[in-house]
Design a protein around this motif. Structure first.
Motif, PDB file in Angstrom:
ATOM      1  N   ASP A 121      14.539  41.300  39.638  1.00 31.06           N
ATOM      2  CA  ASP A 121      15.695  41.584  38.809  1.00 31.06           C
ATOM      3  C   ASP A 121      16.954  41.266  39.613  1.00 31.06           C
ATOM      4  N   VAL A 122      17.970  40.746  38.929  1.00 35.94           N
ATOM      5  CA  VAL A 122      19.097  40.133  39.618  1.00 35.94           C
ATOM      6  C   VAL A 122      20.421  40.728  39.161  1.00 35.94           C
ATOM      7  N   THR A 123      21.345  40.926  40.123  1.00 30.97           N
ATOM      8  CA  THR A 123      22.739  41.233  39.817  1.00 30.97           C
ATOM      9  C   THR A 123      23.619  40.367  40.703  1.00 30.97           C
ATOM     10  N   VAL A 124      24.884  40.206  40.287  1.00 28.24           N
ATOM     11  CA  VAL A 124      25.831  39.426  41.079  1.00 28.24           C
ATOM     12  C   VAL A 124      27.156  40.179  41.179  1.00 28.24           C
ATOM     13  N   TYR A 125      27.769  40.121  42.364  1.00 26.72           N
ATOM     14  CA  TYR A 125      29.075  40.744  42.589  1.00 26.72           C
ATOM     15  C   TYR A 125      29.826  39.892  43.599  1.00 26.72           C
ATOM     16  N   VAL A 183      27.445  49.979  41.820  1.00 26.80           N
ATOM     17  CA  VAL A 183      28.610  50.840  41.600  1.00 26.80           C
ATOM     18  C   VAL A 183      29.684  50.392  42.588  1.00 26.80           C
ATOM     19  N   PRO A 184      30.570  49.475  42.176  1.00 23.07           N
ATOM     20  CA  PRO A 184      31.586  48.958  43.092  1.00 23.07           C
ATOM     21  C   PRO A 184      32.617  50.024  43.458  1.00 23.07           C
ATOM     22  N   ASP A 185      33.072  49.980  44.705  1.00 16.50           N
ATOM     23  CA  ASP A 185      34.102  50.890  45.188  1.00 16.50           C
ATOM     24  C   ASP A 185      34.968  50.136  46.187  1.00 16.50           C
ATOM     25  N   GLY A 186      35.896  49.323  45.657  1.00 14.53           N
ATOM     26  CA  GLY A 186      36.739  48.508  46.524  1.00 14.53           C
ATOM     27  C   GLY A 186      35.929  47.457  47.247  1.00 14.53           C
ATOM     28  N   ASP A 187      36.046  47.429  48.571  1.00 13.12           N
ATOM     29  CA  ASP A 187      35.318  46.442  49.366  1.00 13.12           C
ATOM     30  C   ASP A 187      33.923  46.927  49.764  1.00 13.12           C
TER      31      ASP A 187
END
Length: 460
Positions: A121-125, A183-187
């Motif tokens: 399973d794949v995600t991109v950020y 769950v992005p949190d800035g850098d």
């Protein structure tokens, strides 16, 4: 259909283990295999991917790209999808593919990365791609040499060059990663890892196995990613069907909420502190739900759709012998901070006994003021449905291929809406691009997304 007590590869792969389709490391073509630049899709023609299809009048198949070597073997199942700009990323048991979808009617294969493993399973950020590996491997890199299977978890790739993705590192997680949620949190990027377990005799899945593992990825140095927490989100688990583990978590960072499908339970979480999620509510439905599989918030964050993967993805549960409340979706309204069940939705077409069919991966369609989803149902095809009236959800469109020749596991694994089109990752048929022309859906075409990872919801 579950094998032993592990839920390994839950849930489709519990079936695949019986058919030897969850393969070990296969031949590796290389870190990135450039695509043939002349390969692109065209509208389906007689004798092609649209033969025998039944569909609603408002749905059109505008493109189909068959699986390409080395991802076109019997065991090379297409899995999940992620999007970024003009690109779609398609997971496969053999690795992952990158498509240029600048022209949705003519997707072009840009590159393929051979990296065999279960799930993928794949995600991109930003410039990072993450793969879930839910199968013990001999090492963290793609094409690890034969040996003791003592690693599973997340693999990380630099995708700044779409034609040549580059492996940058990995993170070992207990019991691997069946799915993962960003769950992005800035850098800093936090990733919730969901996996079944424990397996007492396993090198990679020891007891006890907490329900979530939190991986911290510094975006300026992703190779230094590490597990920073293993919160057990409901340690008593008195009403759980299964001992431990979650299948899928959907986060809505703007709302500080997440909804977790933890096999035997549904869970509403407060993720104000992403490293320390807190349980707001635990749900059970032992009468209708067998395997709590996934969750989707509506745009307002006032509803959650939980799905039940009855039969683990390998059984024909869309038949007259299976009630409409089983292998289906349950719609919950969030009232005064608590989820209350309102209704169920299941596709209204009966499938044949050779067709594996059950509720699977889907996404919200960004229709302002309405609650509309598109969803994969394996060989039940793709369904577009409206749950604005939570107690009376209804289908507004569908696309359904005939039974896969010779039987076996097939159909749409994931179906997501992205910038005017529905993209379906079909296990055997490849990447489908669908258009729905319906007055209810038309307002969504005015919404443009820069990227899309279904388990990390954003408001529109």
């Amino acid at each position: 259909m579950l094998i032993a007590a592990t839920l390994r590869g839950a849930l489709l792969c519990t079936v695949l283990l019986l058919t030897s389709a969850c393969a070990a490391d296969g031949p590796v073509v290389g870190d990135a295999t450039p695509a043939n630049p002349s390969r692109e899709s065209s509208a389906p023609s007689p004798g092609g991917a649209s033969d025998g299809v039944i569909k609603s009048d408002n749905v059109t198949l505008v493109a189909n790209v068959p699986r390409a070597a080395p991802f076109n073997g019997d065991d090379d199942f297409n899995t999940d999808l992620a999007f970024q700009g003009d690109y779609a990323y398609v997971g496969n048991f053999g690795g992952f593919s990158v498509f240029d979808i600048g022209d949705p009617a003519k997707p072009k294969l840009v590159s393929q990365v051979a990296c065999p493993a279960q799930q993928n399973d794949v995600t991109v950020y930003r410039d990072l791609l993450i793969l879930s590996v839910d199968e013990p491997q001999s090492g963290e890199r793609c094409g690890s040499s034969p040996g003791t299977r003592s690693w599973e978890g997340l693999r990380l790739f630099d995708i700044s060059d779409k034609a040549s993705p580059r492996y940058v590192g990995a993170v070992a997680t207990d019991c691997g990663s069946h799915t993962h949620t960003m769950v992005p949190d800035g850098d800093t990027l936090y990733v919730y890892v969901s996996s079944p377990g424990p397996e007492p005799e396993s090198l990679t899945c020891p007891a006890p196995h907490e329900l979530i593992q939190v991986v911290e990825i510094p975006m300026d140095e992703p190779a230094s990613a590490r597990v920073v927490a293993k919160p057990d989100i409901f340690p008593e688990r008195r009403h759980s069907t299964f001992a431990a583990g979650c299948h899928d978590i959907t986060a809505y960072p703007e709302k500080k909420l997440a909804a977790a499908a933890c096999f035997g339970d549904g869970v509403l979480l407060d993720i104000s502190d992403p490293v320390k999620p807190k349980v707001l509510q635990q749900l059970t439905d032992t009468e209708n739900f067998s395997i709590w599989h996934s969750a989707t918030f509506n745009n307002d964050g006032t509803k959650v759709v939980f799905s039940d993967e009855l039969g683990g993805g390998g059984q024909a549960t869309c038949d007259r012998n299976t009630p409409a409340t089983k292998g289906a979706n349950a719609v919950y309204d969030l009232v005064n901070g608590k989820l209350e069940r309102r209704g169920y939705y299941k596709i209204p077409r009966e499938q044949q006994e050779t067709e594996n069919c059950v509720a699977h991966n889907g996404s919200l369609i960004p229709v302002p003021g309405k609650d509309v989803m598109v969803q994969a149902w394996y060989q039940g095809g793709v369904s577009i449905w409206d749950f604005t009236d939570s107690a009376n959800p209804r289908e507004i469109g569908f696309f359904d291929r005939p039974p896969y020749p010779g039987g076996g596991i097939a159909g749409s694994w994931s179906a997501y809406y992205y910038n005017g089109y529905v993209y379906s990752s079909d296990i055997k048929a490849g990447l489908d691009v669908l258009r729905i022309d319906d007055p209810l859906i038309d307002p969504a075409k005015q919404v443009t997304m820069d990227d899309f990872n279904v388990q990390t919801q954003k408001s529109y």
